[in-house]
Design a protein around this motif. Sequence first.
Motif, PDB file in Angstrom:
ATOM      1  N   ILE A   1       2.607   9.287  10.817  1.00 16.61           N
ATOM      2  CA  ILE A   1       1.481   8.337  10.828  1.00 16.61           C
ATOM      3  C   ILE A   1       0.557   8.606   9.641  1.00 16.61           C
ATOM      4  O   ILE A   1       0.125   7.684   8.932  1.00 16.61           O
ATOM      5  CB  ILE A   1       0.706   8.433  12.147  1.00 16.61           C
ATOM      6  CG1 ILE A   1       1.548   7.905  13.307  1.00 16.61           C
ATOM      7  CG2 ILE A   1      -0.617   7.662  12.064  1.00 16.61           C
ATOM      8  CD1 ILE A   1       0.939   8.145  14.667  1.00 16.61           C
ATOM      9  N   HIS A   2       0.275   9.882   9.420  1.00 14.75           N
ATOM     10  CA  HIS A   2      -0.607  10.256   8.312  1.00 14.75           C
ATOM     11  C   HIS A   2      -0.022   9.832   6.968  1.00 14.75           C
ATOM     12  O   HIS A   2      -0.731   9.266   6.118  1.00 14.75           O
ATOM     13  CB  HIS A   2      -0.850  11.763   8.338  1.00 14.75           C
ATOM     14  CG  HIS A   2      -1.702  12.258   7.211  1.00 14.75           C
ATOM     15  ND1 HIS A   2      -3.037  11.948   7.109  1.00 14.75           N
ATOM     16  CD2 HIS A   2      -1.399  13.025   6.133  1.00 14.75           C
ATOM     17  CE1 HIS A   2      -3.535  12.504   6.020  1.00 14.75           C
ATOM     18  NE2 HIS A   2      -2.565  13.162   5.412  1.00 14.75           N
ATOM     19  N   THR A   3       1.278  10.085   6.776  1.00 16.16           N
ATOM     20  CA  THR A   3       1.899   9.723   5.496  1.00 16.16           C
ATOM     21  C   THR A   3       2.004   8.211   5.338  1.00 16.16           C
ATOM     22  O   THR A   3       1.874   7.694   4.219  1.00 16.16           O
ATOM     23  CB  THR A   3       3.294  10.365   5.354  1.00 16.16           C
ATOM     24  OG1 THR A   3       4.102  10.011   6.486  1.00 16.16           O
ATOM     25  CG2 THR A   3       3.193  11.877   5.287  1.00 16.16           C
ATOM     26  N   ALA A   4       2.211   7.506   6.440  1.00 17.47           N
ATOM     27  CA  ALA A   4       2.256   6.037   6.357  1.00 17.47           C
ATOM     28  C   ALA A   4       0.905   5.479   5.922  1.00 17.47           C
ATOM     29  O   ALA A   4       0.840   4.541   5.118  1.00 17.47           O
ATOM     30  CB  ALA A   4       2.669   5.444   7.701  1.00 17.47           C
ATOM     31  N   THR A   5      -0.191   6.064   6.417  1.00 22.09           N
ATOM     32  CA  THR A   5      -1.515   5.587   6.002  1.00 22.09           C
ATOM     33  C   THR A   5      -1.807   5.981   4.559  1.00 22.09           C
ATOM     34  O   THR A   5      -2.549   5.273   3.861  1.00 22.09           O
ATOM     35  CB  THR A   5      -2.617   6.131   6.922  1.00 22.09           C
ATOM     36  OG1 THR A   5      -2.553   7.560   6.986  1.00 22.09           O
ATOM     37  CG2 THR A   5      -2.473   5.584   8.325  1.00 22.09           C
ATOM     38  N   LEU A   6      -1.230   7.103   4.090  1.00 21.83           N
ATOM     39  CA  LEU A   6      -1.359   7.441   2.670  1.00 21.83           C
ATOM     40  C   LEU A   6      -0.675   6.388   1.808  1.00 21.83           C
ATOM     41  O   LEU A   6      -1.162   6.031   0.727  1.00 21.83           O
ATOM     42  CB  LEU A   6      -0.742   8.819   2.385  1.00 21.83           C
ATOM     43  CG  LEU A   6      -1.499  10.050   2.873  1.00 21.83           C
ATOM     44  CD1 LEU A   6      -0.708  11.313   2.555  1.00 21.83           C
ATOM     45  CD2 LEU A   6      -2.876  10.126   2.227  1.00 21.83           C
ATOM     46  N   MET A   7       0.479   5.891   2.281  1.00 20.49           N
ATOM     47  CA  MET A   7       1.251   4.917   1.510  1.00 20.49           C
ATOM     48  C   MET A   7       0.593   3.542   1.511  1.00 20.49           C
ATOM     49  O   MET A   7       0.543   2.865   0.484  1.00 20.49           O
ATOM     50  CB  MET A   7       2.662   4.815   2.082  1.00 20.49           C
ATOM     51  CG  MET A   7       3.503   6.071   1.901  1.00 20.49           C
ATOM     52  SD  MET A   7       5.038   6.023   2.864  1.00 20.49           S
ATOM     53  CE  MET A   7       5.896   4.643   2.097  1.00 20.49           C
ATOM     54  N   PHE A   8       0.078   3.116   2.671  1.00 18.98           N
ATOM     55  CA  PHE A   8      -0.399   1.736   2.802  1.00 18.98           C
ATOM     56  C   PHE A   8      -1.907   1.626   3.027  1.00 18.98           C
ATOM     57  O   PHE A   8      -2.477   0.552   2.863  1.00 18.98           O
ATOM     58  CB  PHE A   8       0.327   1.041   3.960  1.00 18.98           C
ATOM     59  CG  PHE A   8       1.826   1.075   3.836  1.00 18.98           C
ATOM     60  CD1 PHE A   8       2.462   0.373   2.821  1.00 18.98           C
ATOM     61  CD2 PHE A   8       2.593   1.831   4.707  1.00 18.98           C
ATOM     62  CE1 PHE A   8       3.841   0.401   2.701  1.00 18.98           C
ATOM     63  CE2 PHE A   8       3.979   1.863   4.590  1.00 18.98           C
ATOM     64  CZ  PHE A   8       4.602   1.147   3.580  1.00 18.98           C
ATOM     65  N   GLY A   9      -2.526   2.747   3.414  1.00 17.82           N
ATOM     66  CA  GLY A   9      -3.956   2.692   3.728  1.00 17.82           C
ATOM     67  C   GLY A   9      -4.819   2.318   2.540  1.00 17.82           C
ATOM     68  O   GLY A   9      -5.817   1.604   2.685  1.00 17.82           O
ATOM     69  N   GLY A  10      -4.446   2.792   1.346  1.00 12.19           N
ATOM     70  CA  GLY A  10      -5.225   2.472   0.157  1.00 12.19           C
ATOM     71  C   GLY A  10      -5.257   0.987  -0.125  1.00 12.19           C
ATOM     72  O   GLY A  10      -6.317   0.421  -0.453  1.00 12.19           O
ATOM     73  N   ALA A  11      -4.093   0.332   0.003  1.00  7.61           N
ATOM     74  CA  ALA A  11      -4.018  -1.108  -0.248  1.00  7.61           C
ATOM     75  C   ALA A  11      -4.840  -1.875   0.784  1.00  7.61           C
ATOM     76  O   ALA A  11      -5.591  -2.810   0.440  1.00  7.61           O
ATOM     77  CB  ALA A  11      -2.567  -1.565  -0.215  1.00  7.61           C
ATOM     78  N   ILE A  12      -4.725  -1.487   2.061  1.00  5.48           N
ATOM     79  CA  ILE A  12      -5.497  -2.150   3.123  1.00  5.48           C
ATOM     80  C   ILE A  12      -6.993  -1.939   2.901  1.00  5.48           C
ATOM     81  O   ILE A  12      -7.797  -2.881   3.004  1.00  5.48           O
ATOM     82  CB  ILE A  12      -5.073  -1.606   4.502  1.00  5.48           C
ATOM     83  CG1 ILE A  12      -3.605  -1.946   4.780  1.00  5.48           C
ATOM     84  CG2 ILE A  12      -5.974  -2.157   5.601  1.00  5.48           C
ATOM     85  CD1 ILE A  12      -3.036  -1.261   6.009  1.00  5.48           C
ATOM     86  N   SER A  13      -7.357  -0.712   2.555  1.00  7.57           N
ATOM     87  CA  SER A  13      -8.771  -0.392   2.330  1.00  7.57           C
ATOM     88  C   SER A  13      -9.322  -1.159   1.138  1.00  7.57           C
ATOM     89  O   SER A  13     -10.446  -1.677   1.182  1.00  7.57           O
ATOM     90  CB  SER A  13      -8.933   1.117   2.105  1.00  7.57           C
ATOM     91  OG  SER A  13      -8.476   1.844   3.222  1.00  7.57           O
ATOM     92  N   GLY A  14      -8.542  -1.230   0.061  1.00  7.43           N
ATOM     93  CA  GLY A  14      -8.991  -1.961  -1.124  1.00  7.43           C
ATOM     94  C   GLY A  14      -9.238  -3.430  -0.820  1.00  7.43           C
ATOM     95  O   GLY A  14     -10.222  -4.023  -1.299  1.00  7.43           O
ATOM     96  N   LEU A  15      -8.378  -4.022  -0.003  1.00  7.63           N
ATOM     97  CA  LEU A  15      -8.539  -5.422   0.376  1.00  7.63           C
ATOM     98  C   LEU A  15      -9.805  -5.625   1.209  1.00  7.63           C
ATOM     99  O   LEU A  15     -10.580  -6.569   0.975  1.00  7.63           O
ATOM    100  CB  LEU A  15      -7.313  -5.891   1.159  1.00  7.63           C
ATOM    101  CG  LEU A  15      -7.329  -7.349   1.648  1.00  7.63           C
ATOM    102  CD1 LEU A  15      -7.407  -8.303   0.466  1.00  7.63           C
ATOM    103  CD2 LEU A  15      -6.081  -7.631   2.491  1.00  7.63           C
ATOM    104  N   ILE A  16     -10.055  -4.729   2.157  1.00  9.27           N
ATOM    105  CA  ILE A  16     -11.250  -4.830   3.006  1.00  9.27           C
ATOM    106  C   ILE A  16     -12.512  -4.718   2.157  1.00  9.27           C
ATOM    107  O   ILE A  16     -13.460  -5.509   2.296  1.00  9.27           O
ATOM    108  CB  ILE A  16     -11.233  -3.744   4.103  1.00  9.27           C
ATOM    109  CG1 ILE A  16     -10.111  -4.019   5.106  1.00  9.27           C
ATOM    110  CG2 ILE A  16     -12.590  -3.668   4.819  1.00  9.27           C
ATOM    111  CD1 ILE A  16      -9.894  -2.904   6.106  1.00  9.27           C
ATOM    112  N   ILE A  17     -12.528  -3.735   1.254  1.00 11.53           N
ATOM    113  CA  ILE A  17     -13.707  -3.523   0.405  1.00 11.53           C
ATOM    114  C   ILE A  17     -13.935  -4.721  -0.509  1.00 11.53           C
ATOM    115  O   ILE A  17     -15.080  -5.147  -0.745  1.00 11.53           O
ATOM    116  CB  ILE A  17     -13.542  -2.221  -0.412  1.00 11.53           C
ATOM    117  CG1 ILE A  17     -13.636  -1.008   0.522  1.00 11.53           C
ATOM    118  CG2 ILE A  17     -14.604  -2.119  -1.505  1.00 11.53           C
ATOM    119  CD1 ILE A  17     -13.221   0.291  -0.121  1.00 11.53           C
ATOM    120  N   ALA A  18     -12.849  -5.287  -1.029  1.00 10.46           N
ATOM    121  CA  ALA A  18     -12.974  -6.465  -1.902  1.00 10.46           C
ATOM    122  C   ALA A  18     -13.572  -7.650  -1.150  1.00 10.46           C
ATOM    123  O   ALA A  18     -14.309  -8.459  -1.736  1.00 10.46           O
ATOM    124  CB  ALA A  18     -11.605  -6.829  -2.476  1.00 10.46           C
TER     125      ALA A  18
END
Length: 405
Positions: free
Chosen positions: A147-164
């Motif tokens: 779970i942790h590694t999956a969020t490392l892989m995809f969490g940045g993209a999801i977070s960037g979209l939310i912040i944008a």
Amino acid sequence: MLNSKNIWLNNKFYTFALGYLFQSLSQSLYFIAFPLFIYDKTNSALSMSAMAVAETVTQIALGPFIGTIIDRFKRKRVIVIGLILQITLLLFILVLLELNILETWMIFVIGSLVAGLQATVKNAQFTIIPQVFPDQKLEADAGITSIHTATLMFGGAISGLIIALISPIYSFLIVVIMLLITLITQSKLVIPDLIVSKKKNNFLKDTKDGFDYIFKNKNLIILIVIFSLSNLADNGIAPVLLFHLKNNLLLSDQQVGITMSVAGVGLFIGSVIASKLKKTSAGNLIFYFILVNNIGLTLFLLPGWWPILVGQFVFHFGGIVANIAKSVIIQTIVPNELLGRVSGTMRILDQGTQPISLALLGGVAASNGAYMSFVVMFCLTIISTFVLFLSSIRRLDLSVNKQSL
């Protein structure tokens, strides 16, 4: 299906993992939004860096005391209170900002407190795994790591979209919602009470007992030596590799991005594979997969881009399996009533190697080139492998619930 051999069909684990997923996503968003918020507030890159240092120092300084708190109180209560306090502090930032009285020093204090609470919750979650999943520690640790590694892989993209979409500061509201989901799921966990001595020492004596246990336990000392050497080789690799890809191999930004993303794939697949390896002793898992890690590092020494690409996958694949096996050994040989203190102290040692590794490998790369840094990494991992080969760690068996010391 509470007793299913497949950990993902275990209702308790599913509840735990669901909360951990939202917690990891919340931290992924927070780790991007909070520095951006600091920059928007101060217009200073130095403030961003200083906050990162303050967060790390807070976690290192409080590590042993966090462990003592976890061992002295019910761990579910520690997790729940830790999550509630994080939510409260994030909402407090929004209130102060709305009242136009938020000062930079307040941001630093609140950010440091949140960092300490994040470390507290993660350490408490680590300690409940042998309580809730005593016969499936490897599978549970591997599942949480995936779970942790999956969020490392995809969490940045999801977070960037939310912040944008909604700006850094109001992204805190999404973090709060994710933490609320985590709080609800963790509150539903049924965690067996520890059976411990009713004799109570003072707080500092209990903290000292954690240190004493580590330094009187040969197996833990060996683990510290092995993984300190390994972490010195691993923790500083990213900037050196980036320098090598751009300066020596002259790769495009797209090729560099692909190369760095392969690490996440290796981590994720390694965490999935680890759960299938219960029949292999934990010590041998560490030994075999540190060897795999070494093979990946050796590929960095070969010319061209493709060996680096394959090496990235192999290097991180081996490293994550070895670290999962280390977690299971700690959860197996350490009495549960001491697990918070021991794991907290060992996390400090892991974190402490990062600045040393960055300085060492970066300095070697600056003065003698990236290839020499790879040679230094290889030498450090070979020494750790040799120590492991000669040690008693390899004979520790996952099938044994508690190892004699």
